[in-house]
Design an enzyme around this catalytic site. Structure first.
Site, PDB file in Angstrom:
ATOM      1  N   ARG A  28       0.787  -1.233   0.000  1.00  0.00           N
ATOM      2  CA  ARG A  28       0.000   0.000   0.000  1.00  0.00           C
ATOM      3  C   ARG A  28       0.817   1.279   0.000  1.00  0.00           C
ATOM      4  O   ARG A  28       0.995   1.906  -1.016  1.00  0.00           O
ATOM      5  CB  ARG A  28      -0.979   0.027   1.175  1.00  0.00           C
ATOM      6  CG  ARG A  28      -2.106  -0.970   0.986  1.00  0.00           C
ATOM      7  CD  ARG A  28      -3.309  -0.577   1.784  1.00  0.00           C
ATOM      8  NE  ARG A  28      -4.524  -1.212   1.268  1.00  0.00           N
ATOM      9  CZ  ARG A  28      -5.715  -1.066   1.797  1.00  0.00           C
ATOM     10  NH1 ARG A  28      -5.880  -0.300   2.847  1.00  0.00           N
ATOM     11  NH2 ARG A  28      -6.758  -1.641   1.265  1.00  0.00           N
ATOM     12  N   ARG A  37       5.520  -3.270  -6.945  1.00  0.00           N
ATOM     13  CA  ARG A  37       4.202  -3.385  -7.585  1.00  0.00           C
ATOM     14  C   ARG A  37       4.286  -3.022  -9.065  1.00  0.00           C
ATOM     15  O   ARG A  37       3.552  -3.572  -9.884  1.00  0.00           O
ATOM     16  CB  ARG A  37       3.213  -2.463  -6.870  1.00  0.00           C
ATOM     17  CG  ARG A  37       1.781  -2.694  -7.317  1.00  0.00           C
ATOM     18  CD  ARG A  37       0.805  -1.840  -6.579  1.00  0.00           C
ATOM     19  NE  ARG A  37       1.000  -0.435  -6.878  1.00  0.00           N
ATOM     20  CZ  ARG A  37       0.387   0.560  -6.252  1.00  0.00           C
ATOM     21  NH1 ARG A  37      -0.427   0.307  -5.258  1.00  0.00           N
ATOM     22  NH2 ARG A  37       0.598   1.802  -6.581  1.00  0.00           N
ATOM     23  N   ASP A  73      -3.164 -12.422   0.193  1.00  0.00           N
ATOM     24  CA  ASP A  73      -4.487 -11.809   0.170  1.00  0.00           C
ATOM     25  C   ASP A  73      -5.507 -12.842   0.610  1.00  0.00           C
ATOM     26  O   ASP A  73      -5.291 -14.050   0.437  1.00  0.00           O
ATOM     27  CB  ASP A  73      -4.840 -11.278  -1.220  1.00  0.00           C
ATOM     28  CG  ASP A  73      -6.043 -10.345  -1.151  1.00  0.00           C
ATOM     29  OD1 ASP A  73      -5.860  -9.183  -0.760  1.00  0.00           O
ATOM     30  OD2 ASP A  73      -7.173 -10.788  -1.437  1.00  0.00           O
ATOM     31  N   TYR A 150     -17.291 -11.889  -1.625  1.00  0.00           N
ATOM     32  CA  TYR A 150     -16.587 -11.747  -2.910  1.00  0.00           C
ATOM     33  C   TYR A 150     -16.956 -12.866  -3.880  1.00  0.00           C
ATOM     34  O   TYR A 150     -17.069 -12.652  -5.084  1.00  0.00           O
ATOM     35  CB  TYR A 150     -15.072 -11.718  -2.690  1.00  0.00           C
ATOM     36  CG  TYR A 150     -14.605 -10.447  -2.031  1.00  0.00           C
ATOM     37  CD1 TYR A 150     -14.464  -9.276  -2.759  1.00  0.00           C
ATOM     38  CD2 TYR A 150     -14.324 -10.414  -0.668  1.00  0.00           C
ATOM     39  CE1 TYR A 150     -14.050  -8.095  -2.157  1.00  0.00           C
ATOM     40  CE2 TYR A 150     -13.901  -9.240  -0.053  1.00  0.00           C
ATOM     41  CZ  TYR A 150     -13.778  -8.086  -0.797  1.00  0.00           C
ATOM     42  OH  TYR A 150     -13.376  -6.933  -0.200  1.00  0.00           O
TER      43      TYR A 150
HETATM   44  O1  1CP Z   1      -1.351  -4.233  -6.064  1.00  0.00           O
HETATM   45  C1  1CP Z   1      -1.793  -3.920  -4.958  1.00  0.00           C
HETATM   46  O2  1CP Z   1      -1.117  -3.264  -4.158  1.00  0.00           O
HETATM   47  C2  1CP Z   1      -3.178  -4.380  -4.655  1.00  0.00           C
HETATM   48  C3  1CP Z   1      -3.666  -4.022  -3.328  1.00  0.00           C
HETATM   49  C4  1CP Z   1      -3.710  -5.219  -2.400  1.00  0.00           C
HETATM   50  C5  1CP Z   1      -2.768  -5.551  -1.390  1.00  0.00           C
HETATM   51  C6  1CP Z   1      -1.498  -4.816  -1.030  1.00  0.00           C
HETATM   52  C7  1CP Z   1      -4.688  -6.195  -2.379  1.00  0.00           C
HETATM   53  C8  1CP Z   1      -5.849  -6.309  -3.282  1.00  0.00           C
HETATM   54  N1  1CP Z   1      -4.393  -7.114  -1.390  1.00  0.00           N
HETATM   55  C9  1CP Z   1      -3.233  -6.750  -0.754  1.00  0.00           C
HETATM   56  C10 1CP Z   1      -2.551  -7.486   0.330  1.00  0.00           C
HETATM   57  C11 1CP Z   1      -3.344  -7.885   1.504  1.00  0.00           C
HETATM   58  N2  1CP Z   1      -4.701  -8.054   1.586  1.00  0.00           N
HETATM   59  C12 1CP Z   1      -2.802  -8.235   2.774  1.00  0.00           C
HETATM   60  C13 1CP Z   1      -1.300  -8.363   2.974  1.00  0.00           C
HETATM   61  C14 1CP Z   1      -0.689  -7.837   4.142  1.00  0.00           C
HETATM   62  C15 1CP Z   1      -0.853  -6.363   4.364  1.00  0.00           C
HETATM   63  O3  1CP Z   1      -1.203  -5.602   3.429  1.00  0.00           O
HETATM   64  O4  1CP Z   1      -0.560  -6.003   5.487  1.00  0.00           O
HETATM   65  C16 1CP Z   1      -3.872  -8.525   3.638  1.00  0.00           C
HETATM   66  C17 1CP Z   1      -3.833  -8.876   5.122  1.00  0.00           C
HETATM   67  C18 1CP Z   1      -5.058  -8.414   2.876  1.00  0.00           C
HETATM   68  C19 1CP Z   1      -6.381  -8.716   3.402  1.00  0.00           C
HETATM   69  C20 1CP Z   1      -7.580  -8.365   2.614  1.00  0.00           C
HETATM   70  N3  1CP Z   1      -7.768  -8.389   1.244  1.00  0.00           N
HETATM   71  C21 1CP Z   1      -8.818  -8.016   3.193  1.00  0.00           C
HETATM   72  C22 1CP Z   1      -9.082  -8.000   4.677  1.00  0.00           C
HETATM   73  C23 1CP Z   1      -8.548  -6.796   5.334  1.00  0.00           C
HETATM   74  C24 1CP Z   1      -9.219  -5.498   4.951  1.00  0.00           C
HETATM   75  O5  1CP Z   1      -8.466  -4.586   4.534  1.00  0.00           O
HETATM   76  O6  1CP Z   1     -10.437  -5.384   5.099  1.00  0.00           O
HETATM   77  C25 1CP Z   1      -9.735  -7.780   2.155  1.00  0.00           C
HETATM   78  C26 1CP Z   1     -11.176  -7.374   2.292  1.00  0.00           C
HETATM   79  C27 1CP Z   1      -9.062  -8.015   0.935  1.00  0.00           C
HETATM   80  C28 1CP Z   1      -9.624  -7.980  -0.449  1.00  0.00           C
HETATM   81  C29 1CP Z   1      -8.841  -7.063  -1.293  1.00  0.00           C
HETATM   82  N4  1CP Z   1      -7.669  -7.404  -1.910  1.00  0.00           N
HETATM   83  C30 1CP Z   1      -7.137  -6.323  -2.554  1.00  0.00           C
HETATM   84  C31 1CP Z   1      -8.015  -5.229  -2.339  1.00  0.00           C
HETATM   85  C32 1CP Z   1      -7.828  -3.848  -2.901  1.00  0.00           C
HETATM   86  C33 1CP Z   1      -9.051  -5.695  -1.523  1.00  0.00           C
HETATM   87  C34 1CP Z   1     -10.199  -4.885  -0.953  1.00  0.00           C
HETATM   88  C35 1CP Z   1     -11.266  -4.717  -1.971  1.00  0.00           C
HETATM   89  C36 1CP Z   1     -12.531  -4.120  -1.400  1.00  0.00           C
HETATM   90  O7  1CP Z   1     -12.448  -3.042  -0.780  1.00  0.00           O
HETATM   91  O8  1CP Z   1     -13.588  -4.741  -1.561  1.00  0.00           O
END
Ligand code: 1CP
Length: 344
Positions: A28, A37, A73, A150
């Protein structure tokens, strides 16, 4: 383990200071992540242990958090169950063939996690080696309800109305899907722990979309099975955003930790959860966009309100992509430097 503050806090053991990490800290907002990324696709980053390891370690090295969280993820589970998952830049996840009827159920299975998700366990082993005992590693999975959202809606949504309509009109099918996700998740988390995860977190990001009775039927009864299966192997934190009404019931699952969003006051959370669970949270992620002195003042208030015991400082949801790195560091440093005896 050199810094085991997080694990002690989850046990309810004494700590010299409150441990701190940030949900979604890996990826992020860090420029070092954005560089990766731009070079590799999302699932390439997840499936290549060396990349997942590098991204997982970035916030430990750059920000100084007290725990690492695996870079992966929640949607790798629906993918392993047989659904196609795409991640579209700046749009989020898309599942082009979502589940809508009993025929669609034939496309999903409870997979052999060793076979389908081996890259996650390989990444965990590598991360543990590279961490070399500096801080604990947190593994994670999506809660069954959030994954169903999802798998049925097919994309992110503010309301997940198609997913809810599926559950309300075809409850028997919905429960079959939820049970399949639950069985997959139990195997998946157990393998994460076997590979070296020191604690695990269950993300029920959309739990707050359900009323209390539906939350019990569609979410909590499945999370209860997962907690029961995992909690004696490693501490587990349940984070159900917006489901503060169920804090008592979630504490009763025996989960060692409960994640809180920023809409529940610390005193109320403690009252509902009782004294046998560690609370984790709950700084408004958007508050990290405030000037640093405001962040410092409000973090100190949060620490004062939660107290030192059975508490892990965190955000109330994931860190936002536009948070300046020095603001994230100010959050972490304020927790690390807070002196409970000085009431400052
Ligand atoms: O290219 C990118 O950077 C894409 C963005 C991204 C990232 C960095 C996504 C897509 N997933 C992740 C990694 C991720 N997802 C982690 C890794 C560790 C960390 O970032 O600390 C974790 C724990 C998640 C968990 C996740 N994915 C959740 C639960 C937590 C939360 O934030 O609510 C959810 C709902 C997702 C689905 C998801 N994956 C990615 C996105 C953008 C989303 C959310 C989509 C939405 O808002 O519906």
């Amino acid at each position: 383990m050199m810094n085991d503050l997080l694990l002690r806090a989850l046990k309810g053991a004494p700590v010299e200071r409150v441990p701190v990490w940030m949900m979604r800290q890996a990826g992020r907002y860090l420029p070092e992540y954005i560089a990766l990324r731009n070079r590799y696709g999302f699932f390439e980053r997840c499936q290549t242990p060396a990349l997942a390891c590098e991204i997982t370690l970035q916030p430990v090295d750059i920000i100084g958090v007290d725990a690492a969280i695996l870079f992966s993820d929640i949607l790798v589970v629906p993918q392993a169950m047989g659904l196609e998952v795409q991640l579209i830049e700046n749009k989020g996840p898309v599942l082009p063939d979502p589940i809508r009827n009993d025929k669609d159920l034939q496309r999903i299975t409870v997979p052999d996690v060793q076979d389908r998700l081996h890259y996650v366990f390989d990444a965990i082993r590598l991360i543990k080696q590279e961490l070399n005992g500096r801080v604990p590693l947190i593994g994670f999975a999506g809660a069954p309800w959030t994954l169903l959202c999802y798998m049925v809606q097919g994309k992110g949504s503010k309301t997940f109305d198609e997913a809810k309509a599926f559950c309300y009109t075809q409850p028997e099918l919905a429960h079959r899907v939820l049970q399949m996700i639950t069985d997959t998740t139990i195997g998946y988390l157990k393998e994460q722990i076997r590979a070296g995860a020191d604690a695990v977190q269950l993300f029920d990001s959309w739990g707050g979309l359900l009323g209390p009775a539906d939350f019990e039927h569609l979410s909590l009864q499945y999370m209860r099975q997962i907690v029961a299966a995992v909690k004696d192997e490693a501490p587990i934190v349940v984070f159900a955003k917006g489901a503060w009404h169920a804090l008592g019931a979630m504490a009763a699952t025996g989960a060692q930790g409960l994640g809180l969003d920023w809409c529940v006051p610390p005193e109320m959370a403690r009252q509902l959860a009782g004294n046998k669970t560690t609370l984790q949270g709950n700084f408004d992620p958007a508050k990290l966009l405030s000037p640093i002195p405001v962040i410092q003042k409000e973090v100190k208030q949060m620490l004062h309100d939660f107290g030192r015991e059975r508490y892990i400082a965190n955000l109330g949801h994931g860190i936002l992509p536009n948070v300046p790195v020095d603001h994230a560091r100010a959050f972490v440093d304020t927790v690390k430097n807070y002196d409970f005896n000085k009431h400052d």
